[in-house]
Design an enzyme around this catalytic site. Sequence first.
Site, mmCIF file in Angstrom:
data_model
loop_
_atom_site.group_PDB
_atom_site.id
_atom_site.type_symbol
_atom_site.label_atom_id
_atom_site.label_comp_id
_atom_site.label_asym_id
_atom_site.label_seq_id
_atom_site.Cartn_x
_atom_site.Cartn_y
_atom_site.Cartn_z
ATOM 1 N N ASP A 131 -2.277 5.058 3.716
ATOM 2 C CA ASP A 131 -1.067 4.475 4.318
ATOM 3 C C ASP A 131 0.198 5.031 3.665
ATOM 4 O O ASP A 131 1.288 4.890 4.199
ATOM 5 C CB ASP A 131 -1.097 2.946 4.161
ATOM 6 C CG ASP A 131 -1.405 2.523 2.734
ATOM 7 O OD1 ASP A 131 -2.470 1.944 2.493
ATOM 8 O OD2 ASP A 131 -0.588 2.815 1.824
ATOM 9 N N ASP A 183 -7.022 3.820 -4.635
ATOM 10 C CA ASP A 183 -6.503 2.816 -3.702
ATOM 11 C C ASP A 183 -7.409 2.794 -2.476
ATOM 12 O O ASP A 183 -7.021 3.184 -1.368
ATOM 13 C CB ASP A 183 -5.058 3.183 -3.315
ATOM 14 C CG ASP A 183 -4.474 2.237 -2.282
ATOM 15 O OD1 ASP A 183 -3.554 2.662 -1.547
ATOM 16 O OD2 ASP A 183 -4.957 1.088 -2.187
ATOM 17 N N THR A 214 -10.546 1.025 0.097
ATOM 18 C CA THR A 214 -11.017 -0.238 0.655
ATOM 19 C C THR A 214 -12.008 -0.829 -0.350
ATOM 20 O O THR A 214 -12.397 -0.162 -1.318
ATOM 21 C CB THR A 214 -11.731 0.034 1.993
ATOM 22 O OG1 THR A 214 -12.509 1.237 1.857
ATOM 23 C CG2 THR A 214 -10.730 0.222 3.122
#
Length: 296
Positions: free
Chosen positions: A94, A163, A165
């Site tokens: 993201d 970073d 899931t």
Amino acid sequence: MIDPRLLEKKNVAYEEHDPSYGAVYIYEAKLASIRSKYQKIEVLQTKNHGKILLIDDFMMLTEDSEFIYHEMMVHVPLASHPLAKRILVIGGGDGGVVRELLKYPRLQRIVLVEIDEEVIKICRQFFPEMSCSLSDPRVEVIIGDGVEYVRDAKEGFDVLIIDSTDPFGVAELLISPEFYQACRTLLAEEGLLMQQVASPFFTPDIFVKAFHNMRKAFSFASPVLVPAPFYVSSDWSLGLASGSDRFFKKEIPEGYWNPIPGLKYYNPDVHRASFALPNFVQELWDRSLQSPEFAR
Ligand code: SAM
């Protein structure tokens, strides 16, 4: 019996955490919903919290709260390591972690390894204020498995930020002993690893397994607690580790870090407080030292 008030609502997304507890997101519009090779990726527009990113029905970020998690993931290690110049990010498609990293002019190279290109594409479209960071000239984006990248890496890094899931599916091996050993090899002796380790309250086994395996590879390690509002129970743990105590800082001395202007969450007091462990987390931490069953 579902409360009729909920039934009256039209657009509802449900995030189940266990058979007795879940979260409900009420949205105004579903802006995207795709299934990539790896996962379901959705973007919902909400009235009160901006857009939200879900992966396999799990909350990744909300526009109004993402600063908390992303500032802690980056400024805890970067404030601790004033000489860091080369950063590797696993996951983070993201762009939020990279956006925070770019606030350090001293950084020369940031490599981001994201397994799912569809996450990057969706975030470029719906979260440009974060994902625009991925176009910075200092950033190299690699589409691939972070486990394989770390195993085969030919260059070293000063800080490694994971970073990902939660450690299921494609992320499962990101808490394996082999992965942490490969991370240790890739990092300079005084390098820092920072990883999101999920909720000690809701997933204590993941917490114990991750820190058990991390502590086998790194002499110095600690949970770093972060109240991430939309992550289940909001008691979220990160993990900081290093092979040396030179930059492994649970406290940032006065004058040690040049404060980054405009941060909305991180400061040296918050840094120090994030290492304080409630008793039940301390017990899990102690167990992570003794759990041979996780040695596999
Ligand atoms: N902040 C979020 C959290 O705490 O759950 C994570 C955000 S980021 C969107 C998570 C990213 O990790 C996803 O885009 C996913 O595709 C990526 N990912 C999962 N396993 C990976 C792996 N083995 N290698 C590289 N990226 C991975």
